[in-house]
Write an enzyme that holds these catalytic residues in place. Sequence first.
Site, PDB file in Angstrom:
ATOM      1  N   GLY A  96       0.815  -1.212   0.000  1.00  0.00           N
ATOM      2  CA  GLY A  96       0.000   0.000   0.000  1.00  0.00           C
ATOM      3  C   GLY A  96       0.848   1.261   0.000  1.00  0.00           C
ATOM      4  N   ASP A 104       1.255 -11.428   7.098  1.00  0.00           N
ATOM      5  CA  ASP A 104       1.755 -10.650   5.956  1.00  0.00           C
ATOM      6  C   ASP A 104       3.128 -10.066   6.257  1.00  0.00           C
ATOM      7  OD1 ASP A 104      -0.071  -9.158   7.762  1.00  0.00           O
ATOM      8  OD2 ASP A 104       0.690  -7.430   6.675  1.00  0.00           O
ATOM      9  N   ASP A 159       9.596  -6.127   7.530  1.00  0.00           N
ATOM     10  CA  ASP A 159       8.561  -5.173   7.954  1.00  0.00           C
ATOM     11  C   ASP A 159       8.763  -4.696   9.387  1.00  0.00           C
ATOM     12  OD1 ASP A 159       7.573  -5.225   5.449  1.00  0.00           O
ATOM     13  OD2 ASP A 159       5.542  -5.826   5.992  1.00  0.00           O
TER      14      ASP A 159
HETATM   15  P1  AMP Z   1       2.275  -3.196   8.085  1.00  0.00           P
HETATM   16  O1  AMP Z   1       1.613  -4.025   9.136  1.00  0.00           O
HETATM   17  O2  AMP Z   1       2.841  -1.904   8.559  1.00  0.00           O
HETATM   18  O3  AMP Z   1       3.269  -3.973   7.321  1.00  0.00           O
HETATM   19  O4  AMP Z   1       1.126  -2.753   7.048  1.00  0.00           O
HETATM   20  C1  AMP Z   1      -0.040  -3.496   6.808  1.00  0.00           C
HETATM   21  C2  AMP Z   1      -0.702  -3.070   5.522  1.00  0.00           C
HETATM   22  O5  AMP Z   1      -1.050  -1.694   5.533  1.00  0.00           O
HETATM   23  C3  AMP Z   1       0.152  -3.255   4.282  1.00  0.00           C
HETATM   24  O6  AMP Z   1      -0.691  -3.684   3.244  1.00  0.00           O
HETATM   25  C4  AMP Z   1       0.683  -1.873   4.021  1.00  0.00           C
HETATM   26  O7  AMP Z   1       1.026  -1.675   2.673  1.00  0.00           O
HETATM   27  C5  AMP Z   1      -0.496  -1.014   4.420  1.00  0.00           C
HETATM   28  N1  AMP Z   1      -0.083   0.334   4.810  1.00  0.00           N
HETATM   29  C6  AMP Z   1       0.631   0.676   5.900  1.00  0.00           C
HETATM   30  N2  AMP Z   1       0.843   1.999   5.937  1.00  0.00           N
HETATM   31  C7  AMP Z   1       0.267   2.527   4.839  1.00  0.00           C
HETATM   32  C8  AMP Z   1       0.146   3.854   4.294  1.00  0.00           C
HETATM   33  N3  AMP Z   1       0.670   4.913   4.911  1.00  0.00           N
HETATM   34  N4  AMP Z   1      -0.521   3.989   3.137  1.00  0.00           N
HETATM   35  C9  AMP Z   1      -1.049   2.936   2.495  1.00  0.00           C
HETATM   36  N5  AMP Z   1      -0.983   1.678   2.952  1.00  0.00           N
HETATM   37  C10 AMP Z   1      -0.325   1.463   4.115  1.00  0.00           C
HETATM   38 MG    MG Z   2       3.690  -5.326   6.382  1.00  0.00          MG
END
Ligand code: AMP
Ligand code: MG
Length: 483
Positions: free
Chosen positions: A99, A255, A265
């Site tokens: 994202g 994920d 991550d």
């Molecule tokens: P994470 O747990 O931080 O790895 O993120 C979980 C999901 O949220 C993933 O699909 C990321 O791409 C999405 N995500 C996190 N932060 C953002 C952001 N600022 N904008 C868009 N998508 C995000």
């Molecule tokens: Mg992630």
Amino acid sequence: MARDKRSYISGMTLHIPFDNSYAALPDSFYSRVEPEPVKDPSLIAINEPLARELGIDGLDDPMLAAIFAGNAVPDGASPLAQLYAGHQFGQYNPQLGDGRAVLLGETVGKDGIRRDIQLKGSGRTPYSRMGDGRAWLGPVLREYVVSEAMHALGVPTTRALAAVRTGERVVRERPLPGAVLTRVAQSHLRVGTFQVFAARGDIASLQTLFDYAVARHYPEATDPATFLDAVMRRQAALVAQWLSLGFIHGVMNTDNCSISGETIDYGPCAFMDSYHPATVFSSIDRFGRYGYAAQADIIVWNMAQLATALLSLMPDPEASVEAFTAKIHAMPEMIRAEWLSRFGKKIGIAQAVPEDATLITNLLALMEDSETDFTNTFRGLVDGTARDLFADPTGFDQWTETWTARIDGEDDPEGAMRAANPVLIPRNHRIEEMIQAAVNGDDSLFHRLNAAYAAPYEDAPDYEDLRRGPLPTEVVQATFCGT
Ligand code: AMP
Ligand code: MG
């Protein structure tokens, strides 16, 4: 916008020897998307040794900041956002995906290993949902420092190639400076990449993904069962290594669990200061699901999700349930063995046997009671300072008698301990202090931490200040996600 980018490319001296394989997979695996340009890119850091390993040259390119901000796309890149799903805190989310990240492409390094080069914080993609696709400076610098420290500590991990300020503000709890991290990984395949196709019943894509993952990471695997074994082995070793260093990932959603067995991550991750098995830092982990000791259980749960997805590839999934379940049930023992081996070395035993577990857990119990610093207690076994950390050393003295007798016959207990017990770890209060300075425009602490953590097992008289745990006023109570 695309035309502007082309004009940048014509003058580019940076050369990344791209060799892209993911972009050749079917469209169902990703969305093609270019990074969104930012206002005013300025380079914070470029990791030259890593760039050299990847075969990248032309680092004197005046456009370096623009390139690693995503304003100019280097020749040979095929930018895309990867699709995946995942269990977040136990809840299945059928569609996640990059994202706020864009895979530029892959290179095959001097070591023959294929690696992804990905921009993180590079703008919106079809998977952004409600997010802005951006990252703020804090998590970018945290991931840079911590992932590079993890690498120096010997832990399989994604790495940091570059960090750039965007010259834009991103709005979080308040407006904060934006940044982009360039991250390098053996791949960005996750348990969630398998889950997304299995959950959709898209078995053709699942089979393609499986073949791709086998070829890229586990050529020795012959079928889903042996593949599962191989991933479990790497994950068991990884989590045991985290435990042995006091590392807490913080968001072990499926994920964020890599197929290659690398730490990936970095969000609200943290290293423990004083020892307590239930330590949790992440502000969003209200029930301690991903606390320090819980990591050994949750990785098994995550591997069960992978096993479930892989079952769909079996000719008769129902008939394989029992065999796959047995594999998952065997994983805790795998982790225990890795844990024993790691912690054995931490107390100077080259090859610990099951009977040594008590000696280790007795020391941990003393540390927990006295709330001694995890890192400094273990390193203190080498230089004789561990005893000073206990307010009442009676228990420690008794333990030392048994311990000394046990390691008497070892060849080189000191060498084993020096190699297993770091002097320096990236402590939260130092990371926070570094981020605060950088937000105010001072990157000197960021560079100092990178220099210090590059050789974490060596005595470091210049970095004595980085050894101590936080003062009561410096204790970081919670860490936050990059979102
Ligand atoms: P994470 O747990 O931080 O790895 O993120 C979980 C999901 O949220 C993933 O699909 C990321 O791409 C999405 N995500 C996190 N932060 C953002 C952001 N600022 N904008 C868009 N998508 C995000
Ligand atoms: Mg992630």
